[in-house]
Enzyme design. Structure first.
Site, PDB file in Angstrom:
ATOM      1  N   MET A 169       0.806  -1.224   0.000  1.00 46.47           N
ATOM      2  CA  MET A 169       0.000   0.000   0.000  1.00 46.47           C
ATOM      3  C   MET A 169       0.837   1.271   0.000  1.00 46.47           C
ATOM      4  O   MET A 169       0.295   2.366   0.074  1.00 46.47           O
ATOM      5  CB  MET A 169      -0.940   0.024   1.186  1.00 46.47           C
ATOM      6  CG  MET A 169      -0.252   0.191   2.533  1.00 46.47           C
ATOM      7  SD  MET A 169      -1.420   0.655   3.845  1.00 46.47           S
ATOM      8  CE  MET A 169      -1.869   2.298   3.316  1.00 46.47           C
ATOM      9  N   TYR A 207       0.550   7.110  -4.704  1.00 49.81           N
ATOM     10  CA  TYR A 207       0.087   7.401  -3.346  1.00 49.81           C
ATOM     11  C   TYR A 207      -0.734   6.244  -2.793  1.00 49.81           C
ATOM     12  O   TYR A 207      -1.741   5.854  -3.373  1.00 49.81           O
ATOM     13  CB  TYR A 207      -0.762   8.681  -3.367  1.00 49.81           C
ATOM     14  CG  TYR A 207      -1.485   8.988  -2.072  1.00 49.81           C
ATOM     15  CD1 TYR A 207      -0.777   9.385  -0.937  1.00 49.81           C
ATOM     16  CD2 TYR A 207      -2.862   8.877  -1.993  1.00 49.81           C
ATOM     17  CE1 TYR A 207      -1.440   9.665   0.245  1.00 49.81           C
ATOM     18  CE2 TYR A 207      -3.533   9.161  -0.818  1.00 49.81           C
ATOM     19  CZ  TYR A 207      -2.820   9.554   0.298  1.00 49.81           C
ATOM     20  OH  TYR A 207      -3.485   9.827   1.468  1.00 49.81           O
ATOM     21  N   ARG A 208      -0.254   5.669  -1.717  1.00 47.60           N
ATOM     22  CA  ARG A 208      -0.883   4.563  -1.004  1.00 47.60           C
ATOM     23  C   ARG A 208      -1.206   3.367  -1.892  1.00 47.60           C
ATOM     24  O   ARG A 208      -2.195   2.673  -1.696  1.00 47.60           O
ATOM     25  CB  ARG A 208      -2.142   5.043  -0.275  1.00 47.60           C
ATOM     26  CG  ARG A 208      -1.857   6.120   0.766  1.00 47.60           C
ATOM     27  CD  ARG A 208      -0.959   5.613   1.880  1.00 47.60           C
ATOM     28  NE  ARG A 208      -0.504   6.710   2.719  1.00 47.60           N
ATOM     29  CZ  ARG A 208       0.665   7.336   2.562  1.00 47.60           C
ATOM     30  NH1 ARG A 208       1.501   6.964   1.605  1.00 47.60           N
ATOM     31  NH2 ARG A 208       1.008   8.324   3.374  1.00 47.60           N
ATOM     32  N   ASN A 209      -0.353   3.134  -2.860  1.00 49.16           N
ATOM     33  CA  ASN A 209      -0.555   1.998  -3.758  1.00 49.16           C
ATOM     34  C   ASN A 209       0.791   1.558  -4.325  1.00 49.16           C
ATOM     35  O   ASN A 209       1.411   2.282  -5.095  1.00 49.16           O
ATOM     36  CB  ASN A 209      -1.499   2.390  -4.898  1.00 49.16           C
ATOM     37  CG  ASN A 209      -1.843   1.218  -5.803  1.00 49.16           C
ATOM     38  OD1 ASN A 209      -1.400   0.081  -5.570  1.00 49.16           O
ATOM     39  ND2 ASN A 209      -2.622   1.473  -6.824  1.00 49.16           N
TER      40      ASN A 209
END
Length: 210
Positions: free
Chosen positions: A43, A80-82
């Protein structure tokens, strides 16, 4: 530049501790972030002072056919967050850090933790931030936590799961909260923000449902 090889099961706090002991800089911004390396890579865990993929050089994954694959950072194109790994499961990662001094790294970690304790429930049981920050233009520059706060949702509870009074983007466990209680509270918060502001928040955490 030094390299730190870590397996997926190691906790992010343990990685920060190892970097302090070695005097290698680059992981200080992850101080106070919960979870394991595997989930953090998937993530792209992080915060105001940087993300995990900022220091990742390579990852080893198991693909959907059960085969091991080694991927360079540029092959993954994390956002972002992935971590942009799809269904692949993280096995390990090579972290590229900067030589420093144990006392300097420890000082930086302490500074970040002290700041976070003032604004985040870092000493309470949580899974970190629940929701992604929305598009700044759509939200008027407000973060997910600010929207939740302004929607009057801080302190809302379902069983032992509670929206943190300190930071609206955290759901904390007040005792023996179940996954079902947390998931129900996530939907209550999402609906509340949507009704108040017309924005439906996406989750930053990854939800696995049967």
């Amino acid at each position: 530049e030094p390299r730190l090889v870590a397996w997926a099961g190691v906790s992010l706090p343990a990685l920060v501790t190892a970097s302090k002991r070695l005097g290698w800089s680059g992981l200080e911004g992850l101080a106070g972030v919960p979870g394991s390396l595997g989930g953090g890579v998937a993530m792209n865990a992080g915060g105001s002072w940087g993300d995990l993929w900022d220091v990742i050089e390579r990852v080893r994954v198991v693909d959907e056919d059960g085969e091991f694959r080694d991927l360079a950072r540029e092959e993954c194109a994390p956002t972002y967050r992935n971590g942009n790994l799809g269904a692949q499961v993280v096995v390990a990662a090579v972290l590229r850090l900067e030589p420093s001094h144990p006392k300097e790294v420890e000082s930086q970690v302490r500074r970040y933790v002290l700041h976070k304790r003032n604004v985040q429930p870092v000493t309470e049981a949580s899974a970190g931030c629940i929701f992604e920050n929305p598009d700044q233009e759509l939200s008027g520059g407000r973060s997910a936590g600010q929207l939740i706060d302004q929607a009057g949702l801080k302190g809302r509870r379902v069983g032992e799961a509670e929206v943190s009074e300190k930071h609206g983007n955290y759901i904390v466990n007040r005792g023996m909260a179940t996954a079902g209680e947390v998931l129900e509270l996530i939907e209550i918060v999402r609906d509340g923000v949507a009704q108040k502001f017309g924005l439906r928040l996406g989750t930053e955490v990854k939800l696995w449902r049967p």
